[in-house]
Design a protein around this motif. Structure first.
Motif, short mmCIF file in Angstrom:
data_model
loop_
_atom_site.label_atom_id
_atom_site.label_comp_id
_atom_site.label_asym_id
_atom_site.label_seq_id
_atom_site.Cartn_x
_atom_site.Cartn_y
_atom_site.Cartn_z
N THR A 1 0.76 -1.26 0.08
CA THR A 1 -0.06 -0.11 -0.19
C THR A 1 0.81 1.23 -0.10
OG1 THR A 1 -0.10 -0.14 2.38
CG2 THR A 1 -2.17 -1.07 1.17
N THR A 2 1.77 1.23 0.76
CA THR A 2 3.00 2.71 0.66
C THR A 2 3.44 2.39 -0.78
OG1 THR A 2 3.51 1.91 3.00
CG2 THR A 2 4.89 3.49 1.53
N LEU A 3 3.87 1.56 -1.47
CA LEU A 3 4.33 1.82 -2.70
C LEU A 3 3.44 2.23 -3.64
CD1 LEU A 3 7.05 1.28 -4.44
CD2 LEU A 3 6.23 -0.86 -4.69
N SER A 4 2.14 1.81 -3.47
CA SER A 4 0.91 2.42 -4.20
C SER A 4 0.45 3.81 -3.99
CB SER A 4 -0.28 1.52 -4.17
OG SER A 4 -0.26 -0.07 -4.29
N SER A 5 0.71 4.13 -2.90
CA SER A 5 0.64 5.54 -2.34
C SER A 5 1.86 6.39 -3.23
CB SER A 5 0.66 5.91 -1.10
OG SER A 5 -0.37 5.57 -0.40
N MET A 6 2.70 5.92 -3.10
CA MET A 6 4.20 6.80 -3.63
C MET A 6 3.97 6.78 -5.09
SD MET A 6 7.44 5.32 -1.47
CE MET A 6 8.51 6.66 -2.01
N LYS B 1 21.20 -2.54 -5.49
CA LYS B 1 21.67 -3.51 -6.71
C LYS B 1 21.10 -4.83 -6.57
CE LYS B 1 25.62 -4.91 -9.64
NZ LYS B 1 26.88 -4.80 -9.91
N ASN B 2 20.50 -5.58 -7.73
CA ASN B 2 20.05 -7.05 -7.51
C ASN B 2 19.20 -6.92 -6.39
OD1 ASN B 2 21.40 -7.91 -9.76
ND2 ASN B 2 23.24 -8.19 -8.77
N GLY B 3 18.23 -6.09 -5.71
CA GLY B 3 17.65 -6.06 -4.55
C GLY B 3 16.43 -7.18 -4.75
N LYS B 4 16.15 -7.45 -3.35
CA LYS B 4 14.60 -8.06 -3.27
C LYS B 4 13.50 -7.13 -3.26
CE LYS B 4 16.97 -12.03 -3.12
NZ LYS B 4 17.16 -12.92 -4.14
N PRO B 5 12.33 -7.50 -3.79
CA PRO B 5 11.38 -6.61 -3.61
C PRO B 5 11.02 -5.97 -2.07
CG PRO B 5 10.75 -8.47 -4.85
CD PRO B 5 11.93 -8.87 -4.29
N GLU B 6 11.35 -6.80 -1.06
CA GLU B 6 10.99 -6.63 0.17
C GLU B 6 11.90 -5.38 0.79
OE1 GLU B 6 9.51 -10.83 -0.44
OE2 GLU B 6 11.50 -9.56 -1.07
N ASN B 7 13.26 -5.57 0.35
CA ASN B 7 14.27 -4.85 0.44
C ASN B 7 14.19 -3.37 0.12
OD1 ASN B 7 16.62 -7.23 0.23
ND2 ASN B 7 15.94 -6.60 1.91
N ILE B 8 13.51 -3.28 -1.32
CA ILE B 8 13.26 -2.02 -1.67
C ILE B 8 12.13 -1.32 -1.24
CG2 ILE B 8 12.61 -1.25 -4.13
CD1 ILE B 8 14.19 -3.20 -5.61
N ILE B 9 10.92 -2.16 -1.08
CA ILE B 9 9.72 -1.56 -0.36
C ILE B 9 10.31 -0.94 1.08
CG2 ILE B 9 7.74 -2.19 0.92
CD1 ILE B 9 7.25 -4.17 -1.46
N SER B 10 11.12 -1.79 1.85
CA SER B 10 11.33 -1.24 3.07
C SER B 10 12.52 0.05 2.95
CB SER B 10 12.54 -2.32 3.88
OG SER B 10 12.92 -1.86 4.96
N TYR B 11 12.95 0.17 2.04
CA TYR B 11 13.92 1.38 1.88
C TYR B 11 12.84 2.67 1.58
CZ TYR B 11 17.38 4.51 -0.13
OH TYR B 11 18.36 6.02 -0.05
N LEU B 12 12.16 2.39 0.67
CA LEU B 12 11.28 3.46 0.22
C LEU B 12 9.97 3.94 1.30
CD1 LEU B 12 10.50 2.31 -3.51
CD2 LEU B 12 11.60 4.28 -2.67
N LYS B 13 9.71 2.77 2.03
CA LYS B 13 8.72 2.97 3.34
C LYS B 13 9.53 4.15 4.25
CE LYS B 13 5.77 -0.81 3.59
NZ LYS B 13 5.09 -2.04 4.18
N ASN B 14 10.74 3.74 4.44
CA ASN B 14 11.52 4.56 5.31
C ASN B 14 11.43 5.90 4.89
OD1 ASN B 14 12.27 2.56 7.42
ND2 ASN B 14 14.17 2.19 6.31
N ILE B 15 11.81 6.29 3.43
CA ILE B 15 11.67 7.46 2.88
C ILE B 15 10.29 8.09 3.19
CG2 ILE B 15 11.92 8.87 0.73
CD1 ILE B 15 14.58 7.89 1.80
N TYR B 16 9.36 7.43 2.94
CA TYR B 16 8.00 7.69 2.75
C TYR B 16 7.52 8.39 4.28
CZ TYR B 16 3.06 8.30 1.43
OH TYR B 16 1.68 8.53 1.37
N GLN B 17 7.88 7.52 5.28
CA GLN B 17 7.53 7.86 6.70
C GLN B 17 8.08 9.17 7.00
OE1 GLN B 17 8.68 4.38 8.94
NE2 GLN B 17 7.01 3.10 7.94
N LYS B 18 9.29 9.70 6.49
CA LYS B 18 9.77 10.78 6.92
C LYS B 18 9.40 12.12 6.40
CE LYS B 18 14.18 8.55 7.66
NZ LYS B 18 15.64 8.35 7.45
N ILE B 19 8.38 11.92 5.46
CA ILE B 19 7.96 13.01 4.73
C ILE B 19 6.63 13.69 5.38
CG2 ILE B 19 6.30 13.87 2.54
CD1 ILE B 19 7.95 11.58 1.16
#
Length: 286
Positions: free
Chosen positions: A196-201, A268-286
């Motif tokens: 859902t966070t990725l969908s919002s982004m 690089k060569n990331g797992k979907p979960e790792n990429i989502i986790s990184y972007l969630k941390n960005i999103y939560q700081k906004i």
């Protein structure tokens, strides 16, 4: 009056040392030698099995260290082994490739793998011909390295429009190399689509997901026109330039990257979960 170690009890000194090692766990590894005094005995198969078991424990330890300390441990490992023994170098290099260099490995670490290849090429036990493969592997690993600009390439979109990677403007971009016939690609797509966070982004134009089919089978790609959600860009490298020029290391399907607004590689060569986790941390700081 200042206290000195001389006036402190032995128990307090031990307590301070333990605290320091707890706070800075890399210190003992940074200055120690994990492989020191380890002897591999038996025939070739027995030596390989023992080395693999030890290396797996070593890889677990590396995950706990800062990157710079991990690189030092790789260098120490090659030094502790007989760098001039061809069999030992071949064995060690093979373990590094399988455990540190394989994106499907739980211990995958591109930077540590690069260090291992650099150390392999220093060996005097390998002749020039034997160094060709590790040199090629090193050149491949150095492409699209974390912190470096990703290689640009042309993209053919579903609507017939031709664009390039660098023409896409977005604070973040998930680069999803895929094959429509790949079950792992389907699983990765499901994970990304369901968050859902990725969908919002995506809806807020904070991130773009670019799916790229790099293998040039246009009939297969066109037959899968509903493969990705409409909010994603679905593209194809119709001329197979990515594969022909080895612009990206696509050993696994899918292969995922996370890029910033300047197209520098974050993951690089990331797992979907790792990429989502990184972007969630960005999103939560906004």
């Amino acid at each position: 009056m200042k206290k000195s170690f001389r006036n402190m009890s032995l128990l307090k000194i031990i307590g301070i040392v333990i605290c320091l090692l707890y706070i800075f766990p890399s210190y003992s590894y940074h200055h120690g030698k994990y492989w020191n005094n380890i002897k591999l005995e038996g025939n070739r198969a027995e030596r390989h099995e023992k080395a693999e078991n030890i290396f797996l424990d070593f890889a677990k330890m590396l995950q706990q260290l800062p990157l710079d300390s991990g690189k030092i441990q790789i260098q120490l490992m090659f030094n502790d082994w007989n760098r001039n023994n061809k069999h030992d170098i071949d064995l060690l290099s093979s373990l590094c490739e399988d455990i540190l260099g394989d994106p499907d490995s739980p211990f995958y670490n591109d930077e540590l793998y690069i260090t291992s290849l650099e150390e392999t090429l220093k060996s005097e036990a390998l002749n020039d011909d034997e160094k060709i493969r590790p040199q090629i592997l090193l050149e491949t690993a150095l492409k699209n390295r974390v912190g470096s600009p990703a290689q640009d390439f042309p993209i053919y979109k579903r609507n017939g429009e031709r664009i390039s990677l660098y023409s896409i403007e977005s604070p973040y971009l998930i680069l999803f190399f895929n094959d429509p016939d790949c079950n792992s690609c389907e699983k990765a797509k499901t994970i990304l689509s369901a968050d859902t966070t990725l969908s919002s982004m995506l809806s807020q134009k904070m991130v773009v997901i670019l799916g790229v089919y790099p293998f040039g089978d246009m009939e297969l790609w066109k037959s899968q026109k509903l493969y990705f959600p409409e909010s994603w860009i679905d593209g194809c490298d119709e001329k197979q330039l990515i594969m022909e020029n080895s612009w990206y290391d696509l050993r696994t399907s899918p292969t995922l990257f996370l890029l910033d607004k300047n197209k520098k590689v974050i993951i690089k060569n990331g797992k979907p979960e790792n990429i989502i986790s990184y972007l969630k941390n960005i999103y939560q700081k906004i």
